[in-house]
Scaffold this motif. Structure first.
Motif, PDB file in Angstrom:
ATOM      1  N   LEU A 193     -48.295 -37.540  46.609  1.00 29.31           N
ATOM      2  CA  LEU A 193     -47.927 -35.879  46.920  1.00 29.31           C
ATOM      3  C   LEU A 193     -46.515 -35.675  46.170  1.00 29.31           C
ATOM      4  O   LEU A 193     -46.365 -34.716  45.400  1.00 29.31           O
ATOM      5  N   THR A 194     -45.628 -36.459  46.360  1.00 29.96           N
ATOM      6  CA  THR A 194     -44.226 -36.168  45.880  1.00 29.96           C
ATOM      7  C   THR A 194     -44.237 -36.406  44.405  1.00 29.96           C
ATOM      8  O   THR A 194     -43.549 -35.650  43.649  1.00 29.96           O
ATOM      9  N   ARG A 195     -45.063 -37.394  43.821  1.00 28.83           N
ATOM     10  CA  ARG A 195     -45.038 -37.507  42.511  1.00 28.83           C
ATOM     11  C   ARG A 195     -45.519 -36.323  41.694  1.00 28.83           C
ATOM     12  O   ARG A 195     -45.257 -35.830  40.514  1.00 28.83           O
ATOM     13  N   LEU A 196     -46.713 -35.906  42.259  1.00 26.58           N
ATOM     14  CA  LEU A 196     -47.371 -34.593  41.688  1.00 26.58           C
ATOM     15  C   LEU A 196     -46.611 -33.419  41.670  1.00 26.58           C
ATOM     16  O   LEU A 196     -46.330 -32.470  40.778  1.00 26.58           O
ATOM     17  N   LEU A 197     -45.832 -33.286  42.813  1.00 24.02           N
ATOM     18  CA  LEU A 197     -44.662 -32.149  42.836  1.00 24.02           C
ATOM     19  C   LEU A 197     -43.648 -32.189  41.804  1.00 24.02           C
ATOM     20  O   LEU A 197     -43.353 -31.332  41.408  1.00 24.02           O
ATOM     21  N   GLU A 198     -43.233 -33.384  41.532  1.00 26.21           N
ATOM     22  CA  GLU A 198     -42.091 -33.759  40.411  1.00 26.21           C
ATOM     23  C   GLU A 198     -42.883 -33.330  39.191  1.00 26.21           C
ATOM     24  O   GLU A 198     -42.111 -32.649  38.265  1.00 26.21           O
ATOM     25  N   LEU A 199     -44.131 -33.564  38.861  1.00 23.90           N
ATOM     26  CA  LEU A 199     -44.600 -33.593  37.526  1.00 23.90           C
ATOM     27  C   LEU A 199     -45.089 -32.071  37.349  1.00 23.90           C
ATOM     28  O   LEU A 199     -45.181 -31.803  36.074  1.00 23.90           O
ATOM     29  N   SER A 200     -45.046 -31.299  38.317  1.00 26.50           N
ATOM     30  CA  SER A 200     -45.417 -29.761  38.222  1.00 26.50           C
ATOM     31  C   SER A 200     -44.455 -28.821  37.945  1.00 26.50           C
ATOM     32  O   SER A 200     -44.454 -27.885  38.268  1.00 26.50           O
ATOM     33  N   ALA A 201     -43.376 -29.409  37.791  1.00 30.08           N
ATOM     34  CA  ALA A 201     -41.781 -28.581  37.542  1.00 30.08           C
ATOM     35  C   ALA A 201     -42.205 -27.457  36.511  1.00 30.08           C
ATOM     36  O   ALA A 201     -41.869 -26.375  36.790  1.00 30.08           O
ATOM     37  N   ASP A 202     -43.000 -27.767  35.570  1.00 31.57           N
ATOM     38  CA  ASP A 202     -43.065 -26.859  34.480  1.00 31.57           C
ATOM     39  C   ASP A 202     -44.580 -26.255  34.573  1.00 31.57           C
ATOM     40  O   ASP A 202     -44.791 -25.549  33.538  1.00 31.57           O
ATOM     41  N   HIS A 203     -45.077 -26.343  35.480  1.00 29.85           N
ATOM     42  CA  HIS A 203     -46.536 -25.744  35.689  1.00 29.85           C
ATOM     43  C   HIS A 203     -46.645 -24.697  36.938  1.00 29.85           C
ATOM     44  O   HIS A 203     -46.789 -25.558  37.953  1.00 29.85           O
ATOM     45  N   LYS A 204     -46.430 -23.625  36.829  1.00 27.95           N
ATOM     46  CA  LYS A 204     -46.547 -22.943  38.019  1.00 27.95           C
ATOM     47  C   LYS A 204     -47.705 -22.751  39.075  1.00 27.95           C
ATOM     48  O   LYS A 204     -47.547 -22.921  40.102  1.00 27.95           O
ATOM     49  N   ILE A 205     -48.870 -22.892  38.319  1.00 28.86           N
ATOM     50  CA  ILE A 205     -50.160 -22.998  39.355  1.00 28.86           C
ATOM     51  C   ILE A 205     -50.260 -24.243  39.783  1.00 28.86           C
ATOM     52  O   ILE A 205     -50.837 -24.185  41.111  1.00 28.86           O
ATOM     53  N   ALA A 206     -50.285 -25.404  38.975  1.00 30.27           N
ATOM     54  CA  ALA A 206     -50.201 -26.541  39.735  1.00 30.27           C
ATOM     55  C   ALA A 206     -49.555 -26.902  40.796  1.00 30.27           C
ATOM     56  O   ALA A 206     -49.632 -27.451  41.869  1.00 30.27           O
ATOM     57  N   ARG A 207     -48.064 -26.334  40.720  1.00 30.16           N
ATOM     58  CA  ARG A 207     -47.095 -26.647  41.673  1.00 30.16           C
ATOM     59  C   ARG A 207     -47.294 -25.884  42.878  1.00 30.16           C
ATOM     60  O   ARG A 207     -47.264 -25.989  44.075  1.00 30.16           O
ATOM     61  N   ALA A 208     -47.974 -24.412  42.697  1.00 28.21           N
ATOM     62  CA  ALA A 208     -48.483 -23.631  43.838  1.00 28.21           C
ATOM     63  C   ALA A 208     -49.635 -24.280  44.735  1.00 28.21           C
ATOM     64  O   ALA A 208     -49.842 -24.433  46.009  1.00 28.21           O
ATOM     65  N   LYS A 209     -50.402 -25.148  43.919  1.00 21.62           N
ATOM     66  CA  LYS A 209     -51.377 -25.918  44.589  1.00 21.62           C
ATOM     67  C   LYS A 209     -50.898 -26.820  45.485  1.00 21.62           C
ATOM     68  O   LYS A 209     -51.381 -27.277  46.649  1.00 21.62           O
ATOM     69  N   ILE A 210     -49.774 -27.530  45.093  1.00 24.53           N
ATOM     70  CA  ILE A 210     -49.310 -28.701  45.987  1.00 24.53           C
ATOM     71  C   ILE A 210     -48.615 -28.188  47.101  1.00 24.53           C
ATOM     72  O   ILE A 210     -48.730 -28.575  48.277  1.00 24.53           O
ATOM     73  N   LEU A 211     -47.730 -26.884  46.797  1.00 21.27           N
ATOM     74  CA  LEU A 211     -47.094 -26.277  47.940  1.00 21.27           C
ATOM     75  C   LEU A 211     -47.938 -25.797  49.103  1.00 21.27           C
ATOM     76  O   LEU A 211     -47.494 -25.562  50.287  1.00 21.27           O
ATOM     77  N   GLU A 212     -49.154 -25.458  48.792  1.00 25.60           N
ATOM     78  CA  GLU A 212     -50.080 -24.652  49.591  1.00 25.60           C
ATOM     79  C   GLU A 212     -50.751 -25.979  50.435  1.00 25.60           C
ATOM     80  O   GLU A 212     -51.447 -25.542  51.718  1.00 25.60           O
ATOM     81  N   ILE A 213     -50.576 -27.134  50.172  1.00 27.30           N
ATOM     82  CA  ILE A 213     -51.422 -27.978  51.114  1.00 27.30           C
ATOM     83  C   ILE A 213     -50.443 -28.193  52.257  1.00 27.30           C
ATOM     84  O   ILE A 213     -49.121 -28.284  52.319  1.00 27.30           O
ATOM     85  N   PRO A 214     -51.137 -28.194  53.406  1.00 26.22           N
ATOM     86  CA  PRO A 214     -50.489 -27.838  54.683  1.00 26.22           C
ATOM     87  C   PRO A 214     -49.684 -29.395  55.251  1.00 26.22           C
ATOM     88  O   PRO A 214     -50.041 -29.937  56.394  1.00 26.22           O
TER      89      PRO A 214
END
Length: 277
Positions: A193-214
């Motif tokens: 999960l942390t790695r995906l958050l790191e890789l999504s730095a330049d991808h707003k929709i992908a980062r939003a997906k990670i952030l909404e995971i509870p």
């Protein structure tokens, strides 16, 4: 006029250019159609090779049924229903086709459909599938629902994400969905999960997906607070608000108080989150 053909003597450059095209399209919420995408790294004989693969696939998933006719009994071809249990020989044959370097994305997609009820057998093949066919990640998401070896799946996805710094937004989004839908609580899933958050730095929709995971651990709660405290009103702040839904009511309402005052949309999202018990 919307067809694109890439040429180069070096297949690696072709793949790199193709990946870049998908990244650019992702900025406009567009994606390549896997059924209309082909990659050929050889000259001549491609159609023959492809025909052999499709013929092999046909032989694996086709059965013959005896049908009475006026003149006797006739054999007709019938496709194996995807939900039907394949025997071990058929499964091994389909897995063998996945290793074929001439395999097209559309055929790989079809094979995954037949192997949906044999998901565990695909675990060792996921790194190759993810690398060769990035557009199949949504189908891989479906396949992952049947994989029982959750720690093994985490390890495969974590290793893949660590080996690639240029994953497409489409891939990152669906990998986040795999984590949320099937891997929460699995061993070592926090690192993924942390790695995906790191890789999504330049991808707003992908980062939003990670952030909404509870998930409130692994620094995600603190990461969300950065968006909730800025007063911004966009997908990153809304998804951060959605990710607070598993907090205790008092803490959740406290962190959403400032966020809700930024816009009517923020207020609406915060109101929805306050309904969670």
């Amino acid at each position: 006029m919307d067809d694109i053909t890439l040429f180069d003597d070096n297949p690696t450059k072709v793949r790199a250019d193709f990946s870049r095209i998908q990244q650019l399209l992702g900025q406009f919420a567009l994606n390549i159609n896997p059924s209309k995408t082909a990659f050929d790294n050889s000259v001549g004989g491609v159609n023959d090779t492809l025909s052999q693969i499709r013929q092999s696939l046909k032989e694996i998933v086709t059965e013959y049924e005896e049908v009475p006719t006026a003149s006797g009994v006739e054999l007709i071809e019938t496709d194996v229903i995807v939900d039907k249990d394949l025997d071990s020989g058929q499964v091994d044959a389909l897995l063998g086709l996945l290793k074929d370097e001439e395999l097209e994305e559309s055929d790989a997609d079809l094979i995954l459909g037949f192997l949906r009820s044999h998901s565990d057998s695909l675990l060792d093949h996921l790194p190759t599938l993810l690398s060769r066919f990035p557009n199949l990640i949504k189908h891989v998401h479906t396949i992952c629902s049947g994989i029982t070896e959750k720690p093994g799946l985490v390890d495969v996805l974590l290793q893949f994400s660590n080996d690639h710094d240029d994953l497409l937004e489409y891939q990152l989004f669906w990998m986040g969905s795999i984590v949320e839908d099937y891997l929460l609580g699995a061993e070592n899933y926090g690192a993924l999960l942390t790695r995906l958050l790191e890789l999504s730095a330049d991808h707003k929709i992908a980062r939003a997906k990670i952030l909404e995971i509870p998930e409130q651990g692994f620094g995600l709660k603190e990461f969300r607070s950065c968006y909730l405290k800025t007063g911004q009103s966009d997908w990153l702040s809304w998804s951060s608000a959605a990710g607070t839904r598993t907090l205790k009511a008092g803490e959740r309402n406290y962190v959403l108080k400032y966020f809700s005052n930024a816009s009517q949309m923020n207020f609406l999202v915060a109101s929805c989150m306050s309904k969670f018990a």
